[in-house]
Design a protein around this motif. Structure first.
Motif, PDB file in Angstrom:
ATOM      1  N   TYR A  22      20.776  -5.262   0.942  1.00  0.00           N
ATOM      2  CA  TYR A  22      22.195  -4.963   1.155  1.00  0.00           C
ATOM      3  C   TYR A  22      22.844  -4.543  -0.157  1.00  0.00           C
ATOM      4  N   GLU A  23      23.733  -3.673  -0.010  1.00  0.00           N
ATOM      5  CA  GLU A  23      24.420  -3.179  -1.197  1.00  0.00           C
ATOM      6  C   GLU A  23      25.249  -4.269  -1.880  1.00  0.00           C
ATOM      7  N   SER A  24      25.520  -5.323  -1.139  1.00  0.00           N
ATOM      8  CA  SER A  24      26.323  -6.401  -1.709  1.00  0.00           C
ATOM      9  C   SER A  24      25.493  -7.410  -2.514  1.00  0.00           C
ATOM     10  N   ARG A  25      24.193  -7.247  -2.505  1.00  0.00           N
ATOM     11  CA  ARG A  25      23.371  -8.197  -3.246  1.00  0.00           C
ATOM     12  C   ARG A  25      23.639  -8.066  -4.739  1.00  0.00           C
ATOM     13  N   LEU A  26      23.654  -9.235  -5.393  1.00  0.00           N
ATOM     14  CA  LEU A  26      23.973  -9.282  -6.811  1.00  0.00           C
ATOM     15  C   LEU A  26      22.729  -9.029  -7.657  1.00  0.00           C
ATOM     16  N   PRO A  27      22.924  -8.543  -8.872  1.00  0.00           N
ATOM     17  CA  PRO A  27      21.775  -8.390  -9.785  1.00  0.00           C
ATOM     18  C   PRO A  27      21.031  -9.719  -9.951  1.00  0.00           C
ATOM     19  N   ASP A  28      19.760  -9.624 -10.250  1.00  0.00           N
ATOM     20  CA  ASP A  28      18.816 -10.746 -10.357  1.00  0.00           C
ATOM     21  C   ASP A  28      18.410 -11.303  -9.004  1.00  0.00           C
ATOM     22  N   SER A  29      18.869 -10.678  -7.917  1.00  0.00           N
ATOM     23  CA  SER A  29      18.373 -11.084  -6.591  1.00  0.00           C
ATOM     24  C   SER A  29      16.891 -10.738  -6.501  1.00  0.00           C
ATOM     25  N   LEU A  30      16.151 -11.599  -5.826  1.00  0.00           N
ATOM     26  CA  LEU A  30      14.689 -11.443  -5.750  1.00  0.00           C
ATOM     27  C   LEU A  30      14.276 -11.138  -4.320  1.00  0.00           C
ATOM     28  N   PHE A  31      13.381 -10.160  -4.163  1.00  0.00           N
ATOM     29  CA  PHE A  31      12.883  -9.756  -2.849  1.00  0.00           C
ATOM     30  C   PHE A  31      11.343  -9.833  -2.889  1.00  0.00           C
ATOM     31  N   VAL A  74      12.469   1.169  -0.346  1.00  0.00           N
ATOM     32  CA  VAL A  74      13.632   0.285  -0.412  1.00  0.00           C
ATOM     33  C   VAL A  74      14.807   0.978   0.296  1.00  0.00           C
ATOM     34  N   THR A  75      15.281   0.324   1.339  1.00  0.00           N
ATOM     35  CA  THR A  75      16.436   0.836   2.086  1.00  0.00           C
ATOM     36  C   THR A  75      17.659  -0.015   1.755  1.00  0.00           C
ATOM     37  N   VAL A  76      18.747   0.630   1.338  1.00  0.00           N
ATOM     38  CA  VAL A  76      19.977  -0.067   0.964  1.00  0.00           C
ATOM     39  C   VAL A  76      20.876  -0.159   2.189  1.00  0.00           C
ATOM     40  N   LEU A  77      21.255  -1.380   2.550  1.00  0.00           N
ATOM     41  CA  LEU A  77      22.079  -1.638   3.718  1.00  0.00           C
ATOM     42  C   LEU A  77      23.509  -1.998   3.302  1.00  0.00           C
ATOM     43  N   ASP A  78      24.339  -1.932   4.264  1.00  0.00           N
ATOM     44  CA  ASP A  78      25.762  -2.152   3.989  1.00  0.00           C
ATOM     45  C   ASP A  78      26.256  -3.418   4.680  1.00  0.00           C
ATOM     46  N   VAL A  79      27.405  -3.870   4.324  1.00  0.00           N
ATOM     47  CA  VAL A  79      28.180  -4.929   4.951  1.00  0.00           C
ATOM     48  C   VAL A  79      27.630  -6.320   4.656  1.00  0.00           C
ATOM     49  N   ASN A  80      26.977  -6.949   5.645  1.00  0.00           N
ATOM     50  CA  ASN A  80      26.614  -8.379   5.577  1.00  0.00           C
ATOM     51  C   ASN A  80      25.956  -8.688   4.242  1.00  0.00           C
ATOM     52  N   ASP A  81      26.644  -9.432   3.414  1.00  0.00           N
ATOM     53  CA  ASP A  81      26.206  -9.574   2.021  1.00  0.00           C
ATOM     54  C   ASP A  81      25.632 -10.949   1.684  1.00  0.00           C
ATOM     55  N   ASN A  82      25.385 -11.780   2.651  1.00  0.00           N
ATOM     56  CA  ASN A  82      24.775 -13.085   2.386  1.00  0.00           C
ATOM     57  C   ASN A  82      23.552 -13.263   3.283  1.00  0.00           C
ATOM     58  N   ALA A  83      22.443 -13.500   2.674  1.00  0.00           N
ATOM     59  CA  ALA A  83      21.195 -13.722   3.416  1.00  0.00           C
ATOM     60  C   ALA A  83      20.950 -15.212   3.567  1.00  0.00           C
TER      61      ALA A  83
END
Length: 601
Positions: A143-152, A230-239
């Motif tokens: 998601y585009e709302s994910r913050l830097p240092d997020s891990l996938f 890597v696909t960038v998604l929008d909106v829902n910003d909390n996993a």
């Protein structure tokens, strides 16, 4: 003291062989060789005959052979030079999988006399397998709302080799937005992930194409590559997030279907549909996991749906996704390690080989009767097998190597007492409760000629009138031999002792076979063969006698009921000492005394 050795090259080789054999005997009693996997046919492994102290000329006469339970065609021995060589392609990964140690166990057996040797051939790994990713393409949704240092998390590669050949390093193609994070988890495996370095803007770049390369530690090194989409998604910003990134549970094999393994719990800071979580297996989870387990999408409870067998798979690595119901949905991830614990559910197996039967009743102590091997598929104490033998005499079991035993003679045999032994070998594992298996061994005792014939009574006194016609019946004797078959065949001899100046002389010998199914010989009958002069009786005492050299007499003859008379002289000196008439009191009449002798054929 200084010794000088002078001799040809053959003498030096013989001395070296003896020294090698002595060193091997002092050591573990087991030969060790090594060979690299994928070695060509005919590759030299070792001089096995020389190292075992066997002469090349005796390999064929002594039935030299090499056996391996599961890998009998990989290695072979040239009986002309005694060299162990590679016979067919050896693939270490196919042979031992991911095991750090890999070897081929050989049994070397020679007969006449029976000997068994154990040889381990270590299979060395070569870097013949490149790192392999489970798929050609991995898709990552961010998601585009994910913050830097997020891990996938990413799925790493695997390498079928072992040791340094399987140690992998990873490299990510250049990107200003992403980096690579590599950690070593509790299972000593590297856990890799894609780390966000810079905030994403879906409107600016809705997708990113990256390449992940895995390189092993072999020389030369091999690589494998996977494409990351890597696909960038929008909106829902909390996993959704789990309390732990990795869970470990232990469960016994053969647990009932429906048995709960673990209940997972993830949380989502969003509200409403964006915070509602559904649990599922990750799309990269292998089919074997889906066949053995199921997960409740609402509660996150994982239960057993198939039979767990420790001997087949003892560790399951399950990737779990917790996905919310936002638009678009977001997912959190964790790994569940399910370790299957062993139960004692396999009965020991017994194999009998190289039976040396029948056994002579005069066999020496320690004579090998049979070779026995046992096996149990369980692990730990459940797979530790001990063997016992009933009855305990006159045989015993001797442990030769790990789960290999020899059945050997431990005390005297007497066929006339016991002609066949029914033995039971019991293999019992160390489980609680323990499981066991039995195998029956029938040991026949072969006869040797160790029993002398015996008359029914030691002495016969017979009175015969003179002038009896030829063929008249005098008396019948009976003897018995405890041995069997040809060892029970006996012969009968008449020896004449006459009063006067004449010396003793030998008479006819008659062979009498044993009666069918028993030990006693046939009963020969003593008859007249010519007119007999006037006879009287005698007072007799016992004394040992031997024969003279005169020609056989024809006043009396003996014959067997089953064989015709066979005339001929007998060397009484070769017979056993028997009691005969002696110290006769002479009467006015002429008389003769005959002694009946028994001898073995």
């Amino acid at each position: 003291m200084v010794y000088h050795w002078r001799g040809d090259l053959r003498s030096w080789r013989l001395l070296l062989s003896l020294l090698l054999l002595a060193a091997w005997k002092v050591g573990s009693g087991q030969l060790h060789y090594s060979v690299s996997e994928e070695a060509k046919h005919g590759t030299f492994v070792g001089r096995i005959a020389q190292d075992l102290g066997l002469e090349l000329a005796e390999l064929v006469p002594r039935l030299f052979r090499v056996a391996s339970k599961a890998h009998g065609d990989l290695l072979e021995v040239n009986l002309q030079n005694g060299i162990l060589f590679v016979n067919s392609r050896i693939d270490r990964e196919e042979l031992c999988g991911r095991s750090a140690e890999c070897s081929i166990h050989l049994e070397v057996i020679v007969d006449r006399p029976l000997q068994v040797f154990h040889v381990d051939v270590e299979v060395k790994d070569i870097n013949d397998n490149a790192p392999l990713f489970p798929v050609e393409e991995q898709r990552v949704l961010i998601y585009e709302s994910r913050l830097p240092d997020s891990l996938f998390p990413l799925e790493g590669a695997s390498d079928a080799d072992v040791g340094s050949n399987s140690i992998l390093t990873y490299k990510l193609s250049f990107s200003e937005y992403f980096g690579l994070d590599v950690k070593i988890n509790s299972d000593d495996n590297k856990q890799i992930g894609l780390i966000l370095r810079k905030s994403l803007d879906r409107e600016d770049a809705p997708a990113h194409n990256l390449f992940l390369t895995a390189t092993d530690g072999g020389k030369p090194e091999l690589t494998g590559t996977v494409q990351l989409l890597v696909t960038v998604l929008d909106v829902n910003d909390n996993a959704p997030t789990f309390e732990q990134s990795e869970y470990e549970v232990r469960i016994f094999e053969n647990s009932d279907n429906g048995t709960a393994v673990i209940r997972l719990n993830a949380s989502d800071r969003d509200e409403g549909a964006n915070g509602a979580i559904s649990y599922s297996f990750n799309s990269l989870v292998p089919t074997i996991v889906v066949d053995q387990f199921s997960i409740d999408p609402n509660t996150g409870e994982i239960v057993i749906r198939g039979n767990l067998d420790f001997e087949q798979v003892n560790l399951y690595k399950i990737r779990i996704d917790a996905t919310d119901k936002g638009h678009p949905p977001m997912a959190g991830h964790c790994t569940v390690l399910v370790r299957v614990l062993d139960k004692n559910d396999n009965i020991p197996e017994i194999a009998l080989t190289s039976l040396s039967l029948p056994v002579r009743e005069d066999a020496q102590f320690g004579t090998v009767i049979a070779l026995i091997s046992v096996n149990d598929l369980d692990s730990g104490a459940n797979g530790q097998v001990t063997c016992s033998l009933t009855p305990h005499v006159p045989f015993k079991l001797v442990s030769t190597f790990k789960n290999y035993y020899s059945l050997v003679l431990d005390s005297d045999l007497d066929r006339e007492t016991v002609s066949i032994y029914e033995l039971v070998v019991t293999a019992r594992d160390g489980g609680s409760p323990s499981l066991w298996a039995t195998a029956s061994v029938s040991v026949e005792v072969a006869d040797v000629n160790d029993n002398a014939p015996v008359f029914a009574q030691p002495e016969y006194t017979v009175f015969v009138k003179e002038n009896n016609p030829p063929g008249c019946h005098i008396f019948t004797v009976s003897a018995r031999d405890a041995d069997a078959q040809e060892n029970a065949l006996v012969s009968y001899s008449l020896v004449e002792r006459r009063v006067g100046d004449r010396a003793l002389s030998s008479y006819v010998s008659v062979h009498a076979p044993p009666t069918e199914g028993a030990g006693p010989a046939g009963k020969p009958t003593l008859v007249c063969s010519s007119a007999v002069e006037s006879w009287s009786y005698s007072q007799q005492r016992r004394q040992k006698a031997c024969s003279g050299e005169e020609a056989p007499k024809t006043d009396l003859m003996a014959f067997s009921p089953s064989l015709p008379p066979h005339l001929g002289s007998v060397e009484v000196g070769e017979q056993q000492d028997l009691n005969v008439a002696h110290g006769l009191e002479v009467s006015p009449f002429k008389f003769r005394t005959y002694t009946f002798y028994l001898r073995k054929l």
